[in-house]
Design an enzyme around this catalytic site. Sequence first.
Site, mmCIF file in Angstrom:
data_model
loop_
_atom_site.group_PDB
_atom_site.id
_atom_site.type_symbol
_atom_site.label_atom_id
_atom_site.label_comp_id
_atom_site.label_asym_id
_atom_site.label_seq_id
_atom_site.Cartn_x
_atom_site.Cartn_y
_atom_site.Cartn_z
ATOM 1 N N PHE A 145 0.814 -1.158 -0.078
ATOM 2 C CA PHE A 145 0.095 0.055 0.026
ATOM 3 C C PHE A 145 0.869 1.279 -0.113
ATOM 4 C CE2 PHE A 145 1.031 -0.199 4.429
ATOM 5 C CZ PHE A 145 1.061 1.355 4.660
ATOM 6 N N LYS A 179 -1.219 -6.927 -9.268
ATOM 7 C CA LYS A 179 -2.172 -7.117 -8.316
ATOM 8 C C LYS A 179 -1.848 -6.015 -7.250
ATOM 9 C CE LYS A 179 -3.256 -8.191 -4.568
ATOM 10 N NZ LYS A 179 -3.420 -7.304 -3.768
ATOM 11 N N GLU A 217 -4.987 -3.636 -2.041
ATOM 12 C CA GLU A 217 -6.479 -3.533 -1.874
ATOM 13 C C GLU A 217 -6.807 -2.215 -1.044
ATOM 14 O OE1 GLU A 217 -4.553 -5.828 -0.905
ATOM 15 O OE2 GLU A 217 -5.816 -6.923 0.993
ATOM 16 N N ARG A 218 -5.799 -1.639 -0.366
ATOM 17 C CA ARG A 218 -5.962 -0.333 0.408
ATOM 18 C C ARG A 218 -6.079 0.843 -0.324
ATOM 19 N NH1 ARG A 218 -2.057 -1.911 4.992
ATOM 20 N NH2 ARG A 218 -2.210 -4.156 4.880
ATOM 21 N N SER A 257 5.244 -6.868 3.055
ATOM 22 C CA SER A 257 6.009 -7.383 4.447
ATOM 23 C C SER A 257 6.826 -8.427 4.446
ATOM 24 C CB SER A 257 4.894 -7.420 5.521
ATOM 25 O OG SER A 257 4.127 -8.491 5.047
ATOM 26 N N CYS A 261 9.385 1.973 3.291
ATOM 27 C CA CYS A 261 10.471 0.654 3.589
ATOM 28 C C CYS A 261 11.914 1.045 3.623
ATOM 29 C CB CYS A 261 10.284 -0.298 2.551
ATOM 30 S SG CYS A 261 10.890 0.397 1.083
ATOM 31 N N GLU A 293 8.798 -4.183 13.011
ATOM 32 C CA GLU A 293 8.695 -3.412 12.104
ATOM 33 C C GLU A 293 7.358 -2.299 12.571
ATOM 34 O OE1 GLU A 293 7.798 -4.072 8.082
ATOM 35 O OE2 GLU A 293 9.072 -2.304 7.478
#
Length: 497
Positions: A148, A172, A175-176, A225, A280, A381
């Site tokens: 996201f 893909k 979805e957020r 993640s 990240c 994290e």
Amino acid sequence: MTIEHWIGGKATAASSTRTAPVFNPASGTRRAEVLLASKADVDMALDTAKQAFDSWSQASLSQRVKVLFAFRELVNSHASDLAGLVTDEHGKVLSDAAGEVQRGLEVVEFACGIPHLLKGDYSDQVSTDVDIFSFREPLGVVAGITPFNFPVMVPMWMHPIAIACGNSFLLKPSERDPSASMLVAELWQRAGLPDGVFNVVHGDKEAVDALLDSPDVAAVSFVGSTPIARYIHERASASGKRVQALGGAKNHAIVLPDADIDFAASHLVAAAFGSAGERCMAISAAVAVGAAGDAVVEAISAKATTLKVGSGRDAANEMGPVVTRAAKDRIVGLITSGQAQGATLAVDGRGLVVDGFEDGFFVGPTVLDRVSADMDVYREEIFGPVLSVLRVDTVDDAIALINANPYGNGTAIFTSSGDAARRFQRGVKVGMIGINVPIPVPMAYYSFGGWKDSLFGDKHVHGPEGVSFYTRAKVVTSRWPERHHAAQASYHFPTAT
Ligand code: NAD
């Protein structure tokens, strides 16, 4: 509003009616529903992508480059539309969203040079009347599964290069924040990319698993993640695919006593709290060496408290909300655990309420001092606006601390000593290193990737390793015997004559 998939050059609902909510994190309100694909929907998209591959893989380099240059122009002219969609669904401030679009655009520009990047080698007369040459071919349908936190840039680490190499691509996205990918799909079409070469399928685990198991997917690029990266790598490898799976991070910045503390503190605060810490490459652990400790904590605390936090659509703000209410609750919980486990709360962002945005998912900048390696706030994290300060005695202790951490994405050092910087750059087991540069994200013409639990697979993304990931080599050894008298065939293993 319902966000559909993009398959074969048009928006389509496909068959699954499952949906997930998409929020505006600043207001806390639902702005759309996104469809979640079933396995049948994924298979339908893969069929389309497979058919498109047959002709796209045969398109000349000149034809592909024309599309890429047109796409570059369209992304550039729609940069603010893309940034707006990112801000409305991710929450980051507009200037930051524009920065992410720019860094994605740079990968498109790199991919415009694909004719040069795909040049093979040629050796003349390796044996009498024999030449040898190599070239690289696309793989087929390749998939990108993305997080996201960079809904434009991270997919652009992948699709411009994959497509330039002659593959078709199935994205893909998270979805957020799915909307930016739909605009990108439209821009590819307007650039002249044949329908079916770039597809977007929204979804969750069901769609991802369908991609990982499908024999029609040749390679998977994943960013997200660490637990999911490890899973993707194992499952996609088990079905024989090429995989690059980039995972999470815990990025440390060392501050030596000889550093310009004010410079270091400004950069640390920007690197820790920019994008609400949801990068990240965000710095989440400052490692203060020796006498630097108190001065560093004082300077970063002073700067953290003056940061302007609010809606990303307001140009005065420097930091927006985090992505979901669940993310906010998790981050607040970790701050509380840090304090309970013995850290000193130098700046507490837990109670922040933004006027007019009372339901937004805001957490203020937070600084925890005297954090130790056994605390949850260090081991996990956080992916939020929390900067932990650890104190050590020497630069070697700092390097040892970094190397003991399971992640190895990015790291930085602030110092005026070339000797210390060199010891650091050679000693840390980390993929991307900054020297007085807190977020050392490589330019598009280098490759991006971490070490240890920050990357599963062999190849980093974009740059030369991206081209290599999305292609495979052929080496041709050739002879034209009719031009001369035929050489004697021999029964021993071929050697040069
Ligand atoms: P995530 O791992 O939750 O999701 C990433 C993708 O995996 C999404 O598309 C999601 O739909 C899918 N997914 C989630 N759960 C799944 C499951 N159980 N099975 C199959 N697919 C699943 O990550 P996120 O929260 O979207 O993004 C934040 C994470 O990404 C952080 O850990 C961050 O460090 C990492 N990240 C890493 C890099 C890097 O370059 N190393 C870059 C950006 C983000």
